[in-house]
Write a protein that holds these residues in place. Structure first.
Motif, short mmCIF file in Angstrom:
data_model
loop_
_atom_site.label_atom_id
_atom_site.label_comp_id
_atom_site.label_asym_id
_atom_site.label_seq_id
_atom_site.Cartn_x
_atom_site.Cartn_y
_atom_site.Cartn_z
N ARG A 269 0.82 -1.17 0.10
CA ARG A 269 -0.09 0.04 0.15
C ARG A 269 0.93 1.28 0.14
NH1 ARG A 269 -1.70 4.07 3.56
NH2 ARG A 269 -0.65 2.89 5.10
N LYS A 270 1.89 1.24 0.77
CA LYS A 270 2.79 2.41 0.91
C LYS A 270 3.47 2.64 -0.19
CE LYS A 270 3.04 2.62 6.04
NZ LYS A 270 3.63 2.47 7.29
N LYS A 271 4.00 1.51 -0.80
CA LYS A 271 4.97 1.82 -2.02
C LYS A 271 4.30 2.12 -3.55
CE LYS A 271 9.09 0.54 -2.29
NZ LYS A 271 10.26 1.35 -2.14
N LYS A 272 3.06 1.10 -3.52
CA LYS A 272 2.49 0.96 -4.93
C LYS A 272 1.01 1.90 -4.73
CE LYS A 272 3.83 -1.09 -7.50
NZ LYS A 272 5.07 -0.99 -8.34
N GLY A 273 0.40 2.32 -3.67
CA GLY A 273 -0.67 2.97 -3.64
C GLY A 273 -1.91 2.06 -3.04
N ALA A 274 -2.85 2.80 -2.54
CA ALA A 274 -3.91 2.12 -1.93
C ALA A 274 -4.84 1.51 -2.61
CB ALA A 274 -4.83 3.06 -1.11
N ASP A 275 -4.76 1.77 -4.29
CA ASP A 275 -5.74 1.18 -5.11
C ASP A 275 -5.30 -0.10 -5.74
OD1 ASP A 275 -7.53 3.29 -4.81
OD2 ASP A 275 -6.61 4.54 -6.41
N VAL A 276 -4.01 -0.57 -5.36
CA VAL A 276 -3.43 -1.93 -5.78
C VAL A 276 -4.22 -2.87 -5.05
CG1 VAL A 276 -1.47 -3.42 -6.03
CG2 VAL A 276 -1.22 -0.96 -6.48
N LYS A 277 -4.88 -4.00 -6.10
CA LYS A 277 -5.57 -4.99 -5.61
C LYS A 277 -4.61 -6.07 -4.90
CE LYS A 277 -9.51 -4.75 -8.10
NZ LYS A 277 -10.69 -5.51 -9.01
#
Length: 410
Positions: free
Chosen positions: A198-206
């Motif tokens: 979440r911190k590296k790729k963003g909260a929208d990544v499944k």
């Protein structure tokens, strides 16, 4: 029932990180991974449920990746009871190769080694690119770490969750791996990986996590431990016969659970076996089915036939019908009683405690109650020696219909 509902019915779902995962499992095509560290040169029966979980998902269109932790094996996943002993690079390399062959041969899963993406990582890069994203307070609140705070935990094992989190991130980036599966004791490591993603790729990544309940015996101890030790998947370490006997001796209270978690039998077939078990528990139909399914799945029909032949020979006293290889399998798991070679039978019976006195030993022998390797012996002065050895310097002695002993002649 749909796949996720069946997994729940089988008792294979402890917790999930998102309610969306049910739909993904039922309708999606997820790439997922299961990891294990090379702490031994074989997996054991306690791992089997996880491997079957991967096969169940694979049968429904999902893609499994098996990670053997060549890097995390150097560190050691923290145990609640204390620090692990560190293995040498040579032992870890040997174990990795053995597990790689075993998993590939048994299951054919895609294999990865986390040493490949961590061996060249500098300590500065590790701290800046990954360690910076982990709050120490967050790490201290993980269940296993909290259990270790009083007794102490090394920084090495404390950092394990960062390395495992790095694995999840790497597999997501390289293989679009969206889910990690592990035992319920891996919840902290799995959620830490999701937090890093979440911190590296963003909260929208499944990305998702699923944990399975740990399998235990009726007394709460670890499944896969027997009186003679760990029950391994390697047939050279635990023979198919020994595996069959371990499963055949499953407690009635647990056999239904094991049928659901360790076999591909349908709900209808398992319900029918549970009914048979309730009606005639002395016949052990559920245990027989469990043992047969697992041995056949792991080692093939020929190995199951051998296990059944040894079981029948021991039960019926037809020990002479077994081949030398089958005799070795029959003797290997038996509890041994050491006794000097070349003693009269009556002395053997007394010194082993099988008979209370020589008089009792002579009475049993003359009344046809004693058999050596399946053959009745009526002479109490019969010398028990090299000519009587059945396998591995052992003699199988039977008193009456039920009491069987394995004597190791020294």
């Amino acid at each position: 029932m749909e796949l996720f509902e069946e997994l729940q019915w089988r008792g294979l779902v402890n917790d999930v990180t998102s309610p969306d995962l049910e739909n993904e499992i039922n309708n999606g095509e997820l790439t997922f991974y299961i990891g294990t560290d090379p702490t031994a040169d074989s997996l054991h029966i306690g791992h089997y449920s996880s491997l079957l979980m991967a096969k169940r998902l694979q049968k429904h269109g999902h893609h499994p990746i098996m990670l053997v932790g060549g890097a995390t094996g150097f560190i050691g996943d923290p145990k609640a009871t204390g620090e692990r002993s560190m293995l040498t690079p040579e032992v870890l390399a040997h174990n990795y190769e053995a597990l790689h062959r075993q998993i590939s041969d048994l299951f054919g899963f895609q294999m990865v080694n986390n040493l490949d993406w961590t061996k060249d990582l500098s300590i500065i890069d590790f701290l800046r690119d990954y360690g910076k994203f982990f709050n120490v307070t967050y790490m201290l609140n993980k269940e296993t770490v909290k259990k270790r705070l009083e007794s102490g935990i090394s920084y090495t094992e404390f950092s394990y969750m960062i390395l495992q989190s790095l694995d999840f991130l790497h597999l997501l980036e390289e293989y679009n791996c969206q889910m990690q599966i592990g035992g319920q004791d891996q919840w902290g490591n799995i959620t830490s990986g999701l937090e890093l993603i979440r911190k590296k790729k963003g909260a929208d990544v499944k990305a998702y996590g699923l944990t399975m309940p740990l399998i235990t015996k009726a007394d709460g101890t670890k499944f896969g431990k027997s009186e003679s030790g760990t029950v391994w998947l390697d047939p050279e370490k635990t023979s198919p016969y020994d595996l069959y006997q371990f499963l055949f001796n499953t407690e009635d209270a647990k056999v239904g659970e094991y049928l659901k978690k360790l076999t591909f039998l349908t709900p209808e077939e398992i319900d029918d076996l549970e009914k048979q078990q309730a009606e005639a528990p002395h016949l052990r139909p559920a245990q027989k089915a469990l043992a047969a399914e697992v041995v056949r799945d792991l080692h093939g029909q020929e190995a199951l036939d051998t296990a059944l032949a040894i079981t029948e020979a021991l039960f019926r006293g037809r020990l002479q019908e077994l081949t030398p290889k089958q005799r070795h399998q029959a003797v290997a798991p038996m509890e041994k009683m050491e006794i000097a070679a070349n003693l009269p039978l009556e002395d053997v019976l007394v010194q082993t405690g099988i008979a209370k006195s020589k008089r009792e030993a002579r009475e049993w022998t003359k009344c046809n109650s004693i058999a050596i390797n399946g053959v009745k012996v009526t002479d109490p002065m019969h010398i028990v020696g090299a000519d009587d050895m059945y396998a591995d310097d052992c003699v199988i002695l039977k008193k009456g219909k039920k009491n069987q002993y394995c004597l190791h002649l020294v």
